[in-house]
Design a protein around this motif. Structure first.
Motif, PDB file in Angstrom:
ATOM      1  N   PRO A   1      39.332  35.119  87.016  1.00 11.19           N
ATOM      2  CA  PRO A   1      38.001  35.781  87.234  1.00 11.19           C
ATOM      3  C   PRO A   1      37.291  35.535  88.348  1.00 11.19           C
ATOM      4  CG  PRO A   1      38.333  34.679  85.141  1.00 11.19           C
ATOM      5  CD  PRO A   1      39.435  34.063  85.990  1.00 11.19           C
ATOM      6  N   ALA A   2      37.545  34.457  88.954  1.00  7.82           N
ATOM      7  CA  ALA A   2      36.587  34.252  90.291  1.00  7.82           C
ATOM      8  C   ALA A   2      37.322  35.167  91.362  1.00  7.82           C
ATOM      9  CB  ALA A   2      36.800  32.865  90.832  1.00  7.82           C
ATOM     10  N   CYS A   3      38.667  35.249  91.571  1.00  6.02           N
ATOM     11  CA  CYS A   3      38.853  35.899  92.709  1.00  6.02           C
ATOM     12  C   CYS A   3      40.044  37.159  92.445  1.00  6.02           C
ATOM     13  CB  CYS A   3      40.173  34.719  93.513  1.00  6.02           C
ATOM     14  SG  CYS A   3      41.616  34.445  92.530  1.00  6.02           S
ATOM     15  N   GLY A   4      40.429  37.487  91.259  1.00  2.00           N
ATOM     16  CA  GLY A   4      41.163  38.493  90.965  1.00  2.00           C
ATOM     17  C   GLY A   4      40.573  39.955  90.653  1.00  2.00           C
ATOM     18  N   PRO A   5      41.330  40.821  90.287  1.00  2.00           N
ATOM     19  CA  PRO A   5      40.971  42.194  89.732  1.00  2.00           C
ATOM     20  C   PRO A   5      40.022  41.944  88.448  1.00  2.00           C
ATOM     21  CG  PRO A   5      43.536  42.250  89.858  1.00  2.00           C
ATOM     22  CD  PRO A   5      42.852  40.886  89.979  1.00  2.00           C
ATOM     23  N   LYS A   6      39.156  43.265  88.680  1.00  2.00           N
ATOM     24  CA  LYS A   6      38.065  43.184  87.552  1.00  2.00           C
ATOM     25  C   LYS A   6      38.073  44.498  86.989  1.00  2.00           C
ATOM     26  CE  LYS A   6      34.904  39.849  89.812  1.00  2.00           C
ATOM     27  NZ  LYS A   6      36.057  39.323  90.550  1.00  2.00           N
ATOM     28  N   LEU A   7      37.848  44.500  85.748  1.00  2.00           N
ATOM     29  CA  LEU A   7      37.402  45.676  84.991  1.00  2.00           C
ATOM     30  C   LEU A   7      36.519  46.638  85.572  1.00  2.00           C
ATOM     31  CD1 LEU A   7      37.701  44.844  81.253  1.00  2.00           C
ATOM     32  CD2 LEU A   7      39.410  46.021  82.514  1.00  2.00           C
ATOM     33  N   ASP A   8      36.691  48.041  85.382  1.00  2.00           N
ATOM     34  CA  ASP A   8      35.495  48.563  85.965  1.00  2.00           C
ATOM     35  C   ASP A   8      35.457  49.897  84.795  1.00  2.00           C
ATOM     36  OD1 ASP A   8      37.099  50.777  87.138  1.00  2.00           O
ATOM     37  OD2 ASP A   8      36.811  49.778  89.174  1.00  2.00           O
ATOM     38  N   GLY A   9      34.145  50.835  84.715  1.00  2.00           N
ATOM     39  CA  GLY A   9      34.055  51.567  83.693  1.00  2.00           C
ATOM     40  C   GLY A   9      33.485  50.716  82.508  1.00  2.00           C
ATOM     41  N   ALA A  10      34.383  51.190  81.158  1.00  2.00           N
ATOM     42  CA  ALA A  10      33.708  50.675  80.047  1.00  2.00           C
ATOM     43  C   ALA A  10      34.382  49.405  79.857  1.00  2.00           C
ATOM     44  CB  ALA A  10      34.339  51.673  78.789  1.00  2.00           C
ATOM     45  N   THR A  11      33.668  48.691  79.022  1.00  2.00           N
ATOM     46  CA  THR A  11      34.051  47.091  78.775  1.00  2.00           C
ATOM     47  C   THR A  11      35.034  47.502  77.295  1.00  2.00           C
ATOM     48  OG1 THR A  11      32.605  46.898  76.853  1.00  2.00           O
ATOM     49  CG2 THR A  11      31.702  46.292  79.115  1.00  2.00           C
ATOM     50  N   ILE A  12      35.739  46.349  77.028  1.00  2.00           N
ATOM     51  CA  ILE A  12      36.728  46.076  76.025  1.00  2.00           C
ATOM     52  C   ILE A  12      35.985  46.560  74.554  1.00  2.00           C
ATOM     53  CG2 ILE A  12      38.355  44.673  74.765  1.00  2.00           C
ATOM     54  CD1 ILE A  12      39.277  43.682  77.563  1.00  2.00           C
ATOM     55  N   VAL A  13      34.933  46.170  74.792  1.00  2.00           N
ATOM     56  CA  VAL A  13      34.269  46.174  73.442  1.00  2.00           C
ATOM     57  C   VAL A  13      33.700  47.562  73.150  1.00  2.00           C
ATOM     58  CG1 VAL A  13      31.925  45.757  72.186  1.00  2.00           C
ATOM     59  CG2 VAL A  13      33.257  43.759  73.341  1.00  2.00           C
ATOM     60  N   GLN A  14      33.570  48.217  74.155  1.00  2.00           N
ATOM     61  CA  GLN A  14      33.032  49.804  74.178  1.00  2.00           C
ATOM     62  C   GLN A  14      34.305  50.555  73.764  1.00  2.00           C
ATOM     63  OE1 GLN A  14      31.382  49.858  78.015  1.00  2.00           O
ATOM     64  NE2 GLN A  14      29.250  50.089  77.362  1.00  2.00           N
ATOM     65  N   ALA A  15      35.384  50.022  74.439  1.00  2.00           N
ATOM     66  CA  ALA A  15      36.427  50.914  74.340  1.00  2.00           C
ATOM     67  C   ALA A  15      36.935  50.624  72.689  1.00  2.00           C
ATOM     68  CB  ALA A  15      37.706  50.317  75.248  1.00  2.00           C
ATOM     69  N   THR A  16      37.049  49.636  72.108  1.00  2.00           N
ATOM     70  CA  THR A  16      37.386  49.456  70.747  1.00  2.00           C
ATOM     71  C   THR A  16      36.517  50.519  69.962  1.00  2.00           C
ATOM     72  OG1 THR A  16      36.080  47.340  70.690  1.00  2.00           O
ATOM     73  CG2 THR A  16      38.438  47.106  71.173  1.00  2.00           C
ATOM     74  N   GLU A  17      35.206  50.062  70.328  1.00  2.00           N
ATOM     75  CA  GLU A  17      34.251  51.010  69.379  1.00  2.00           C
ATOM     76  C   GLU A  17      34.468  52.411  69.547  1.00  2.00           C
ATOM     77  OE1 GLU A  17      31.815  50.581  67.093  1.00  2.00           O
ATOM     78  OE2 GLU A  17      32.728  48.670  67.350  1.00  2.00           O
ATOM     79  N   ALA A  18      34.715  53.018  70.744  1.00  2.00           N
ATOM     80  CA  ALA A  18      35.018  54.222  70.653  1.00  2.00           C
ATOM     81  C   ALA A  18      36.250  54.695  70.048  1.00  2.00           C
ATOM     82  CB  ALA A  18      35.327  54.678  72.419  1.00  2.00           C
ATOM     83  N   LEU A  19      37.317  54.055  70.023  1.00  2.00           N
ATOM     84  CA  LEU A  19      38.319  54.095  69.234  1.00  2.00           C
ATOM     85  C   LEU A  19      38.299  54.190  67.865  1.00  2.00           C
ATOM     86  CD1 LEU A  19      41.120  51.952  71.437  1.00  2.00           C
ATOM     87  CD2 LEU A  19      41.139  54.549  71.071  1.00  2.00           C
ATOM     88  N   ARG A  20      37.572  53.173  67.205  1.00  2.00           N
ATOM     89  CA  ARG A  20      37.123  53.205  66.061  1.00  2.00           C
ATOM     90  C   ARG A  20      36.370  54.382  65.360  1.00  2.00           C
ATOM     91  NH1 ARG A  20      35.573  47.783  66.289  1.00  2.00           N
ATOM     92  NH2 ARG A  20      37.333  46.333  65.366  1.00  2.00           N
ATOM     93  N   LEU A  21      35.752  54.910  66.518  1.00  2.00           N
ATOM     94  CA  LEU A  21      34.986  56.317  66.129  1.00  2.00           C
ATOM     95  C   LEU A  21      35.924  57.574  66.333  1.00  2.00           C
ATOM     96  CD1 LEU A  21      31.614  55.368  67.965  1.00  2.00           C
ATOM     97  CD2 LEU A  21      31.972  55.429  65.276  1.00  2.00           C
ATOM     98  N   GLY A  22      37.137  57.434  66.580  1.00  2.00           N
ATOM     99  CA  GLY A  22      37.833  58.449  66.866  1.00  2.00           C
ATOM    100  C   GLY A  22      37.939  59.150  68.092  1.00  2.00           C
ATOM    101  N   GLN A  23      37.563  58.343  69.071  1.00  2.00           N
ATOM    102  CA  GLN A  23      37.449  58.987  70.414  1.00  2.00           C
ATOM    103  C   GLN A  23      38.651  58.656  71.023  1.00  2.00           C
ATOM    104  OE1 GLN A  23      33.736  57.291  72.211  1.00  2.00           O
ATOM    105  NE2 GLN A  23      32.731  59.440  71.448  1.00  2.00           N
ATOM    106  N   ILE A  24      38.941  59.350  72.332  1.00  2.00           N
ATOM    107  CA  ILE A  24      40.071  59.185  73.202  1.00  2.00           C
ATOM    108  C   ILE A  24      39.671  58.257  74.245  1.00  2.00           C
ATOM    109  CG2 ILE A  24      41.581  60.500  74.803  1.00  2.00           C
ATOM    110  CD1 ILE A  24      41.302  62.753  72.747  1.00  2.00           C
ATOM    111  N   ILE A  25      40.371  57.241  74.575  1.00  2.00           N
ATOM    112  CA  ILE A  25      40.158  56.549  75.951  1.00  2.00           C
ATOM    113  C   ILE A  25      41.406  56.518  76.685  1.00  2.00           C
ATOM    114  CG2 ILE A  25      38.614  55.215  74.254  1.00  2.00           C
ATOM    115  CD1 ILE A  25      40.639  52.657  75.462  1.00  2.00           C
ATOM    116  N   ALA A  26      40.958  56.669  78.101  1.00  2.00           N
ATOM    117  CA  ALA A  26      42.068  56.410  79.195  1.00  2.00           C
ATOM    118  C   ALA A  26      42.069  54.928  79.686  1.00  2.00           C
ATOM    119  CB  ALA A  26      41.930  57.410  80.161  1.00  2.00           C
TER     120      ALA A  26
END
Ligand code: ZN
Ligand code: ZN
Ligand code: FE
Length: 738
Positions: free
Chosen positions: A193-218
């Protein structure tokens, strides 16, 4: 331990070729040498790996023995060479940085690039250990797992030659990277986490929420973007289909656990091993019959394609989301998979509700692979992530060739020295985007291996985009017949030398006589073949339309067997005049005809669908009976099928008798051929019932039967066959000139 000073030291140089870089081979050699009290060095070279060890003779022998027996699990040694050299009195054992010291910069590079490997058990455990510094870090990896082909730009495989070059290792990561005793020693994508790649855009929590609601994630995965949606949600699946312009093709599924796969599918121990293998492919499985998946996930397919999470990011997402997800390539229907963040937003902005992306670049597109179990082994249908690039070693040295494959399920291959490197699945070359991807893949493969082709090999079909590209390339072109390439691909995969008998059965391939072949028996010897038998030809009314509409093939068989009664007038006219009704010997089209007659399917929505449906029927019946198909004449078979349908015989029985008829034909040709070795190639042999029954019957008759494993039986394999055959032809030419 050896008693120092008792015996004069000896020195050994070992060169290894194959998949030996990026798999923990150097630390393994380091530890082994230290353990045996040997001195010397090891380094990666452009062709693989070189070791020099010095010490007592018996210890050197032990070193060689353990080098072979204890090597890293993910490594593949294709060739090794040992040489006694003069001792130099070295002290200690060192890992040298990668070098080209054995050749110039222009040296061809033949070290096998390793495919991407799914997260290993140790990294997985760290990912969910709150005390670990990589707890919930989506980019953790080690020498035994993580991206390889997806991140490498150049060989030797070292961090500056990867898409990780922009990430400076922090002191802790650097220590791991430099410590030969560490699991992450020289793990090129090592990061934290200190030196490597990082997520950008949504967080994992947001993504799981979206999927639960029937949304499509890339989601930006290992070899490209994926589109994910809840596979239980009919509306979500329908929306994904319409936005992606993918009306009918089945979607693959990612499930959080093996237990869930077992709930929806029948999973044998061998299939479980495939699901859990480092390649972590999509495995085609029989549905268990338990409902719960949306009906529109794979409604035209009798099988379910399922895979397990294979990257830390997938694991993190799925651990929060105990549901089956659609996991399909991030693209519009039939376009190449998107790998770039900006492109993703541009091309999938209207499809995805949310983007789960990151800043580790992907070097090249690589879809999820598709495999199924056949004859107890994996049989690769789509060769991509986890398998690509495939390296096939051949006994004779090859001239520098580029083979451009076919048109559907396109792949390309390059021949260097004793190796053929086969690219990942590119796709069907119908769209401009796919043709662009085809060209990019050629450039990429040539750049990666510092390769300059002298000759291009292509299919005989004048309309294939790949053939047209070859003819426009300006390089000398060698043309290879489609089914001959199929046969040679299978033979090359097994290192089989001729003469052999080959059954090459598929949907279509351009024949020597300009008709559409696809039900061929060849006697093959080196670059030569003789077509010794084939399916009785019939016409395809409507040409291409007959590929999608199997009832047209059925009508053609009926017309020829019993005349025009009951057949559509337009179809009859085409058949009578032979206009827009090309001749074919295709077994694939015979499948379509029988499926239509038996009422299994009148149309096909994707390639191979009808044959799969007919194959599935065989699992519902057991019969040793076979229709009659003497020397490939389908007329008796046609009459028997019609009689069975009229008599109300059940579809599974009709399907089984049909498959059995094809097997008996194989056996009869084999017995008449006078050779013992037999190759089964072409897309038709992805049919598990047909392949397994054929192999069993042929083996019972004393034949050695070779079928595809790592190299696809479909057109995804023919680039390999093209390369081998063209090389053989060039050798022949040289001999005849001499
Ligand atoms: Zn690992
Ligand atoms: Zn770090
Ligand atoms: Fe083919």
């Amino acid at each position: 331990m050896p008693m120092p000073g008792l015996a004069a030291p000896e020195r050994l140089r070992v060169r290894l070729e194959g998949a030996v870089q990026g798999v923990g081979f150097r630390p393994f050699v380091y530890r082994l040498a230290k353990q045996l009290g040997l001195t010397g060095w090891v380094h990666n070279s452009a062709t693989g790996l070189t070791v020099e060890v010095e010490g007592a003779g018996d210890m050197l022998a032990e070193f060689e023995r353990r080098l072979a027996s204890d090597r890293p699990r993910a490594s593949v040694v294709q060739a090794s060479e040992s040489l006694r050299v003069s001792p130099v009195g070295s002290a200690g054992f060192e890992i040298h940085s990668s070098s080209y010291s054995e050749g110039s910069d222009s040296q061809e590079k033949t070290a096998a690039v390793l495919p991407d490997l799914a997260t290993c058990a140790e990294c997985y455990a760290e990912l969910f250990d709150p005390a670990n510094r990589r707890y919930h870090y989506p980019f953790t990896n080690c020498t035994n797992c993580g991206p390889r082909y997806a991140i490498v730009h150049d060989i030797p495989y070292d961090r500056p030659a990867t898409t990780m070059r922009g990430f400076e290792l922090c002191p802790t990561c650097r220590h791991e990277y430099e410590d030969p005793a560490d699991r992450r020693f020289h793990a090129q994508p090592n990061a934290c986490p200190a030196c490597g790649p990082k997520l950008d855009g949504a967080t994992i929590v947001q993504a799981t929420e979206a999927l639960r609601l029937g949304q499509i994630i890339a989601l930006k995965g290992i070899g490209g973007f994926q589109l994910l949606a809840d596979a239980r949600n009919v509306a979500a699946v329908a929306r994904l289909r319409s936005l992606k312009h993918r009306d009918e093709k089945p979607f693959a599924l990612m499930m959080p656990s093996l237990e869930m796969v077992q709930r929806y599918c029948k999973v044998s121990p061998a299939e479980q091993a495939l699901l859990e293998s480092p390649a972590a492919p999509i495995v085609l499985l029989e549905p268990s019959g338990i409902s719960g998946l949306a009906w529109n996930v794979a409604h035209h397919s009798p099988y379910i394609g399922a895979m397990l999470p294979y990257s830390p990011l997938h694991h993190l997402l799925m651990s929060e989301l105990p549901i089956p997800l659609i996991a399909t390539s991030g693209n519009l229907s039939d376009e190449p998979i998107v790998i770039d963040n900006q492109q993703a937003r541009l091309r999938m902005g209207s499809i995805a509700d949310l983007f789960l992306t990151h800043d580790r670049p992907i070097a090249r597109p690589c879809d999820d692979s598709v495999v199924r179990l056949a004859r107890g082994c994996e049989s690769v249908i789509r060769m991509a992530r986890g398998y690509a690039p495939a390296a096939v070693r051949v006994s004779e040295e090859l001239p520098p060739l580029l083979a451009v494959g076919g048109h559907l399920k396109s792949t390309v291959a390059i021949a260097i020295g004793h190796q053929v490197f086969l690219s990942q699945h590119i796709g069907d070359l119908d769209s401009a985007e796919a043709r662009h991807a085809f060209e990019t893949t050629i450039d990429d493969l040539c750049r990666l291996y510092n390769f300059h082709p002298q000759t291009v090999v292509c299919d005989m079909h004048p309309d294939y985009a790949s053939s047209q590209w070859a003819l426009a390339s300006g390089l000398p072109v060698i043309i290879v017949q489609h089914h001959h390439a199929h046969a040679a691909a299978c033979a090359a995969e097994h290192g089989l030398q001729g003469p052999y008998l080959a059954a090459c059965w598929d949907g279509s391939g351009y024949g020597l006589d300009g008709t559409i072949w696809g039900g061929e028996f060849f006697l093959v010897e080196g670059p030569h073949f003789e077509r010794i038998e084939h399916l009785r030809p019939f016409r395809l009314p409507g040409g291409e339309a007959a590929v999608r509409e199997g009832w047209r093939s059925a009508a053609s068989l009926q017309w020829e067997t019993s005349g025009p009664a009951g057949i559509d007038k337009t179809i009859c006219r085409m058949l009578e005049r032979g206009v827009n009704a090309p001749l074919t010997t295709s077994v694939g089209r015979l499948f379509d005809a029988v499926a239509s007659l038996a009422g299994v399917a009148q149309k096909s929505f994707f390639e191979g669908q009808v044959a799969m449906m007919l194959e599935r029927e065989t699992s519902l019946a057991t019969s040793e009976e076979a229709y009659s198909l003497p020397a490939g004449d389908w007329q008796p078979l046609f009459r028997q099928v019609v009689a069975d349908v009229t008599a109300g015989v059940a579809r599974p029985l009709i399907a089984t008798r049909f498959h059995n008829a094809l097997v008996e034909w194989l056996v009869s040709v084999a017995q008449r051929s006078g050779v013992r070795q037999m190759v089964l190639s072409g897309g038709v042999f992805q049919n598990r019932y047909l392949l397994e029954r054929a192999a069993a019957r042929l083996e019972a008759c004393g034949m050695e039967v070779y079928s595809h494993r790592r190299v696809p039986a479909n057109d995804g394999g023919i680039a390999l066959g093209q390369a081998v055959l063209a090389a053989g032809r060039m050798r022949g030419r040289r001999h005849s000139c001499a």
